[in-house]
Design a protein around this motif. Sequence first.
Motif, PDB file in Angstrom:
ATOM      1  N   SER A 123     -29.852  45.385  33.835  1.00  0.00           N
ATOM      2  CA  SER A 123     -29.766  44.610  32.590  1.00  0.00           C
ATOM      3  C   SER A 123     -29.627  45.498  31.362  1.00  0.00           C
ATOM      4  O   SER A 123     -29.357  45.009  30.269  1.00  0.00           O
ATOM      5  N   TYR A 124     -29.826  46.816  31.534  1.00  0.00           N
ATOM      6  CA  TYR A 124     -29.685  47.747  30.405  1.00  0.00           C
ATOM      7  C   TYR A 124     -28.259  48.296  30.412  1.00  0.00           C
ATOM      8  O   TYR A 124     -27.897  49.094  31.269  1.00  0.00           O
ATOM      9  N   LYS A 125     -27.454  47.842  29.467  1.00  0.00           N
ATOM     10  CA  LYS A 125     -26.036  48.215  29.451  1.00  0.00           C
ATOM     11  C   LYS A 125     -25.640  49.020  28.208  1.00  0.00           C
ATOM     12  O   LYS A 125     -24.826  49.912  28.271  1.00  0.00           O
ATOM     13  N   SER A 126     -26.216  48.684  27.073  1.00  0.00           N
ATOM     14  CA  SER A 126     -25.819  49.340  25.829  1.00  0.00           C
ATOM     15  C   SER A 126     -26.396  50.753  25.737  1.00  0.00           C
ATOM     16  O   SER A 126     -27.551  51.002  26.104  1.00  0.00           O
ATOM     17  N   GLY A 127     -25.593  51.677  25.251  1.00  0.00           N
ATOM     18  CA  GLY A 127     -26.055  53.049  25.058  1.00  0.00           C
ATOM     19  C   GLY A 127     -26.547  53.298  23.650  1.00  0.00           C
ATOM     20  O   GLY A 127     -26.884  54.430  23.297  1.00  0.00           O
ATOM     21  N   LEU A 128     -26.580  52.258  22.819  1.00  0.00           N
ATOM     22  CA  LEU A 128     -26.991  52.400  21.420  1.00  0.00           C
ATOM     23  C   LEU A 128     -28.510  52.411  21.302  1.00  0.00           C
ATOM     24  O   LEU A 128     -29.224  51.888  22.156  1.00  0.00           O
ATOM     25  N   GLY A 129     -29.000  52.956  20.198  1.00  0.00           N
ATOM     26  CA  GLY A 129     -30.422  52.935  19.905  1.00  0.00           C
ATOM     27  C   GLY A 129     -31.198  53.972  20.678  1.00  0.00           C
ATOM     28  O   GLY A 129     -30.660  54.785  21.428  1.00  0.00           O
ATOM     29  N   GLN A 130     -32.525  53.932  20.490  1.00  0.00           N
ATOM     30  CA  GLN A 130     -33.414  54.862  21.177  1.00  0.00           C
ATOM     31  C   GLN A 130     -33.450  54.549  22.672  1.00  0.00           C
ATOM     32  O   GLN A 130     -33.399  53.388  23.066  1.00  0.00           O
ATOM     33  N   PRO A 131     -33.542  55.547  23.534  1.00  0.00           N
ATOM     34  CA  PRO A 131     -33.626  55.293  24.977  1.00  0.00           C
ATOM     35  C   PRO A 131     -34.886  54.483  25.290  1.00  0.00           C
ATOM     36  O   PRO A 131     -35.973  54.807  24.794  1.00  0.00           O
ATOM     37  N   PRO A 132     -34.773  53.418  26.087  1.00  0.00           N
ATOM     38  CA  PRO A 132     -35.963  52.631  26.453  1.00  0.00           C
ATOM     39  C   PRO A 132     -36.816  53.373  27.472  1.00  0.00           C
ATOM     40  O   PRO A 132     -36.369  54.352  28.086  1.00  0.00           O
ATOM     41  N   PHE A 133     -38.038  52.917  27.652  1.00  0.00           N
ATOM     42  CA  PHE A 133     -38.894  53.490  28.690  1.00  0.00           C
ATOM     43  C   PHE A 133     -38.280  53.224  30.063  1.00  0.00           C
ATOM     44  O   PHE A 133     -37.626  52.210  30.281  1.00  0.00           O
ATOM     45  N   GLU A 134     -38.525  54.141  31.001  1.00  0.00           N
ATOM     46  CA  GLU A 134     -37.977  54.026  32.348  1.00  0.00           C
ATOM     47  C   GLU A 134     -38.440  52.712  32.992  1.00  0.00           C
ATOM     48  O   GLU A 134     -39.638  52.448  33.081  1.00  0.00           O
ATOM     49  N   PRO A 135     -37.500  51.839  33.427  1.00  0.00           N
ATOM     50  CA  PRO A 135     -37.891  50.536  33.991  1.00  0.00           C
ATOM     51  C   PRO A 135     -38.812  50.658  35.192  1.00  0.00           C
ATOM     52  O   PRO A 135     -39.694  49.818  35.388  1.00  0.00           O
ATOM     53  N   ARG A 136     -38.647  51.695  36.015  1.00  0.00           N
ATOM     54  CA  ARG A 136     -39.520  51.859  37.175  1.00  0.00           C
ATOM     55  C   ARG A 136     -40.957  52.154  36.728  1.00  0.00           C
ATOM     56  O   ARG A 136     -41.924  51.659  37.327  1.00  0.00           O
ATOM     57  N   MET A 137     -41.074  52.983  35.691  1.00  0.00           N
ATOM     58  CA  MET A 137     -42.406  53.278  35.168  1.00  0.00           C
ATOM     59  C   MET A 137     -43.054  52.025  34.601  1.00  0.00           C
ATOM     60  O   MET A 137     -44.233  51.737  34.856  1.00  0.00           O
ATOM     61  N   MET A 138     -42.296  51.235  33.838  1.00  0.00           N
ATOM     62  CA  MET A 138     -42.836  50.019  33.241  1.00  0.00           C
ATOM     63  C   MET A 138     -43.236  49.012  34.327  1.00  0.00           C
ATOM     64  O   MET A 138     -44.269  48.333  34.213  1.00  0.00           O
TER      65      MET A 138
END
Length: 443
Positions: free
Chosen positions: A49-64
């Motif tokens: 579901s994470y497609k856009s490369g804009l903005g700050q990198p989100p937290f790793e989905p596996r970690m979350m």
Amino acid sequence: MSKDFRPWKIDEAQLLPASVQDYVPRDHLSRLIVALVREELDLSAIIGSYKSGLGQPPFEPRMMTALLLHGYASGIYSSRRIAKAAVERAGFMMIVAGDPPDFRTISEFRRRHLKALAGLFVQVLKLAERAGLVKLGHVALDGTKIKANASKHKAMSYERMKKREAELAAEVDGWLKAAEAADREEDRLLGEKRGEELPDWVADNQKRLEKIRQAKAELEAETKAAAEEEERRRAKAEEERKAAGRKKTGKPPAPPNREPAGKSQRNFTDPESRVLLTKDGYIQGFNAQAAVDGTAQIIVAHELTASMSDHGQLVPLIDAIASTLGRKPKETSADSGYLSEENLKALSERDIGAYIATGRAKHPTEVKRKLGGPLTQAMREKLKRAGRRSRYRLRKQIVEPVFGQIKQARGFRQFLLRGIDKVRAEWAMICTAHNLTKLATAA
């Protein structure tokens, strides 16, 4: 001689472990969750579901995902408490690797991926089956009432809605008429009207009036739909009776009500929750269902409803087991809330041994009320013949401890989310966390 104590080295500088995983023991639950998230669970629905490369990198989905699962398995459910644990408790600190997300990030991750997180139940269940913890020899069913994120005092009956709707409408209408009269008088005296905002109490009353009208309309629509469904059911039964050539006996039933009963209620905070009776009194909540395998108390199917009744949940739970694991249980047990001729017939058609109580007496076979059809009477005789050796006794040993572990040991007594779809997904996460604790014990 004075007693010697181990030195308290609180101010002594120390070298940190080579890996954050060294903070916790090798058999710690958090290590198992991290290993499953990294190596076993398919999180493509979340990561994709994470497609856009804009903005700050989100937290790793596996970690979350690991952070949320460990929170639920540890009896910590709110995003604020999970965020607090991520800077205070070793298992959580290991998962976030010293880079903890704030509570808003945790809350938003859960909200955004709620459906995918609920879907992890099936993956964890299949892992438990591979580990030999699910045999489907005996499966016990039960339901437990859990509070909704809503107060029962925020509910209003249909009768009260009609009365309050009229009162509020009269209040608002009276003020508006008085305001119009004052405006006309000012126009006559001053010639130019100045527009003013409605007083706060009038605006509030208008909002309350709209909410009451909406809740009243929803109750009326539900009652009308239920009446139409009942009429269709009766028409079908009449056609079947005529086709079978059976005589009509007894008085004709009264037509179904198309208007809600005066005591029918709707909650304004979570309209899809209901007032349910428990052994401790009435609560505003939901009826959470679980089917539990007798081998290691693994939850093999779950469901959630706003209905007080349990009997409509038996077949969906049994069919969910077969759909998920590709095979059905050999036998099942349940209390008298699941008893009906239709349910006994469905279990017989599926070739599943049934042990369902025929009453709520201390001994299920000794109930004095008049029993139902032939299948119910046969079930009573079956339980009576076996006596204390009846397989029904397994129910209390299998399913009731699971609800005790969820509600007592891990403190889950109220849903955080609102709306039956979100609450159903939250219950799936609770069941997933329970199975993870069983996997950790067996590992």
